[in-house]
Design a protein around this motif. Structure first.
Motif, short mmCIF file in Angstrom:
data_model
loop_
_atom_site.label_atom_id
_atom_site.label_comp_id
_atom_site.label_asym_id
_atom_site.label_seq_id
_atom_site.Cartn_x
_atom_site.Cartn_y
_atom_site.Cartn_z
N LYS A 42 0.85 -1.17 0.15
CA LYS A 42 0.25 -0.04 0.06
C LYS A 42 1.01 1.17 0.15
CE LYS A 42 -0.31 0.05 5.06
NZ LYS A 42 -0.61 0.93 5.83
N ILE A 43 0.16 2.33 -0.38
CA ILE A 43 0.86 3.87 -0.48
C ILE A 43 0.95 4.03 1.05
CG2 ILE A 43 0.87 6.08 -1.10
CD1 ILE A 43 -0.06 4.86 -3.63
N ILE A 64 8.54 12.92 -1.92
CA ILE A 64 10.20 13.00 -2.17
C ILE A 64 10.48 11.56 -2.28
CG2 ILE A 64 12.37 13.77 -1.60
CD1 ILE A 64 11.16 16.12 -0.04
N ALA A 65 10.34 10.74 -1.29
CA ALA A 65 10.65 9.22 -1.39
C ALA A 65 10.15 8.71 -2.62
CB ALA A 65 10.38 8.79 -0.19
N GLN A 66 8.80 8.84 -2.94
CA GLN A 66 8.24 8.19 -3.95
C GLN A 66 8.67 8.79 -5.36
OE1 GLN A 66 3.67 7.23 -2.51
NE2 GLN A 66 3.94 8.95 -3.98
N GLN A 67 9.01 9.88 -5.46
CA GLN A 67 9.76 10.30 -6.77
C GLN A 67 11.17 10.10 -6.91
OE1 GLN A 67 8.75 14.48 -7.36
NE2 GLN A 67 6.41 14.24 -6.75
N CYS A 68 11.96 9.96 -5.89
CA CYS A 68 13.39 9.59 -6.08
C CYS A 68 13.40 8.19 -6.37
CB CYS A 68 14.08 9.99 -4.47
SG CYS A 68 14.61 11.51 -4.22
N ASN A 69 12.42 7.45 -5.68
CA ASN A 69 12.20 5.96 -6.06
C ASN A 69 12.06 5.60 -7.45
OD1 ASN A 69 12.34 3.34 -4.21
ND2 ASN A 69 10.21 3.00 -5.09
N GLY A 125 6.29 6.38 11.45
CA GLY A 125 7.53 5.50 11.80
C GLY A 125 8.32 5.10 10.64
N TRP A 126 8.85 4.00 10.69
CA TRP A 126 9.81 3.66 9.64
C TRP A 126 8.88 3.05 8.43
CZ3 TRP A 126 14.54 5.29 9.29
CH2 TRP A 126 15.00 5.78 10.36
N LEU A 127 9.26 3.27 7.35
CA LEU A 127 8.25 3.25 5.86
C LEU A 127 9.40 2.68 4.82
CD1 LEU A 127 5.98 6.24 5.56
CD2 LEU A 127 5.56 3.88 6.70
N GLY A 128 8.95 1.29 4.53
CA GLY A 128 10.00 0.67 3.66
C GLY A 128 9.71 0.83 1.93
N ASN A 145 10.47 -0.31 -7.50
CA ASN A 145 9.48 0.90 -7.71
C ASN A 145 8.18 0.96 -6.53
OD1 ASN A 145 9.02 3.55 -8.11
ND2 ASN A 145 8.02 3.31 -10.02
N ILE A 146 8.24 0.17 -5.38
CA ILE A 146 7.13 0.07 -4.88
C ILE A 146 7.46 0.28 -3.27
CG2 ILE A 146 6.07 -1.79 -6.14
CD1 ILE A 146 7.25 -3.86 -4.42
N TRP A 147 6.55 0.44 -2.35
CA TRP A 147 6.58 0.64 -0.93
C TRP A 147 6.71 -1.06 -0.56
CZ3 TRP A 147 7.61 4.90 1.69
CH2 TRP A 147 7.23 6.21 1.04
N THR A 148 7.34 -1.47 0.37
CA THR A 148 7.26 -2.75 0.88
C THR A 148 6.01 -3.35 1.32
OG1 THR A 148 7.93 -2.07 3.22
CG2 THR A 148 9.77 -2.72 1.74
N MET A 149 5.87 -4.79 0.98
CA MET A 149 4.77 -5.43 0.91
C MET A 149 4.93 -6.67 1.63
SD MET A 149 4.05 -6.22 -3.18
CE MET A 149 5.29 -7.22 -3.99
N ASP A 150 4.01 -7.66 1.66
CA ASP A 150 3.91 -9.05 2.34
C ASP A 150 5.15 -9.75 1.94
OD1 ASP A 150 1.82 -8.68 3.84
OD2 ASP A 150 0.20 -9.80 3.04
N ASN A 151 5.61 -9.75 0.98
CA ASN A 151 6.66 -10.64 0.41
C ASN A 151 8.24 -9.86 0.62
OD1 ASN A 151 6.29 -8.76 -1.72
ND2 ASN A 151 6.68 -10.31 -3.24
#
Length: 312
Positions: free
Chosen positions: A88-89, A142-147, A228-231, A237-243
């Motif tokens: 998820k975003i 910023i994080a999404q665009q740098c990613n 908090g901490w967000l992966g 090019n994604i936010w961290t998820m279940d895998n």
């Protein structure tokens, strides 16, 4: 939610016996809000005693020695882990870099993680940030665009970098693997003033065909005072998820190295890493990689060549 059985085997082989091998491992998975370690087993050649401690980042670290002569060292971990952080975003979070200043002044850990590495090509990093027009945007934007920039402008290519490859070198050839992508993203985010840390772990395969699946993986976490901490994973090019399964965190790769050490002896070393992942439904995936080690010095290579000639 997902449950994975991960077997991680690291095999060092030496062409001549070595001794007094002294090693440090960071192979103990994290228990955190979205990850539960259900079972964990560790086995090492010669069954040495492993002293466990905690490092600056909260990682469990194991230290062990193998004093007798040996031509092979195998470190195997067997992990059963449950993850619950579906892709998820992050939630709406309007925190900007300026909003972090008071927090950084009172937290030396976050302050340390907000300073970029000193590199020769820092002007390129600044140009990238200017290109995405990062000023006055939220840290999430910023994080999404740098990613996305790293994902789009750097080519995923195996075999051209190693554990010693620098950010300057990655910026020059714009190719590499997950470790390299993570290092560039860290440099961008820290230059923008966002506390960020390197993450070592695994990305377990699924039907999405993500890059880096089935092997050790690397990504980045940013700090939000609200969430908090967000992966975030620049390789995909994604936010961290279940895998995404997390092993350790640190300032950079050096502080998250799964295994490092030294030994006495004159021998060539080869290293292979095997990661096997099993699923609840019985599916199974395995990948074996030969790891490119740092080049030895000219003097050491000459000693190796002389030793081989004497044995012929």
């Amino acid at each position: 939610m997902a449950v994975f059985n991960i077997v991680h085997i690291t095999k060092y082989q030496y062409n001549w016996p070595i001794k007094e091998s002294i090693n440090e491992i960071r192979l103990f998975p994290h228990n955190f809000e979205n990850q539960d370690v259900l079972q964990f087993q560790l086995s090492i050649t010669k069954n040495p005693e492993v002293a466990i401690s905690m490092d600056y980042h909260g990682n469990r670290v194991g230290n062990f020695n193998i004093m007798e002569a040996h031509s092979e060292m195998i470190v195997e971990t067997n992990l059963l882990v449950r993850t619950t952080h579906s892709q998820k975003i992050p939630e709406i979070d309007n925190v900007k870099v300026a909003d972090l200043l008071t927090k950084l002044e009172n937290d030396i850990y976050l302050l340390r993680l907000s300073h970029p590495e000193t590199i020769t090509k820092q002007i390129e990093i600044i140009k990238i940030l200017e290109e995405i027009d990062y000023c006055d945007k939220s840290i999430i934007e910023i994080a999404q665009q740098c990613n996305e920039y790293v994902f789009t402008n750097f080519t995923y290519t195996k075999g051209i970098t190693n554990i010693e490859t620098t950010v300057d070198e990655i910026l020059e050839h714009r190719k590499g693997v997950c470790q390299d992508f993570a290092l560039v993203l860290l440099q961008l985010l820290r230059t923008a003033g966002i506390p960020s840390r390197y993450v070592s772990g695994y990305i377990c395969p699924n039907e999405s065909g993500l890059r880096g699946e089935g092997a050790t993986h690397a990504w980045v976490e940013i700090y939000s005072p609200i969430q908090g901490w967000l992966g975030i994973d620049p390789t995909n090019n994604i936010w961290t998820m279940d895998n995404h399964v997390k092993l350790s965190v640190g300032l950079n790769f050096t502080e998250c190295t799964p295994i490092k050490g030294t030994f006495k002896g004159l021998a060539k070393t080869t290293l292979s890493v095997s990661v096997s992942i099993g699923y609840e439904d019985g599916r199974h995936f395995e990948e074996v990689n030969d790891v490119q080690l740092q080049d030895v010095s000219v003097e050491f290579q000459k000693e190796l060549d002389d030793a081989e000639q004497q044995q012929q």
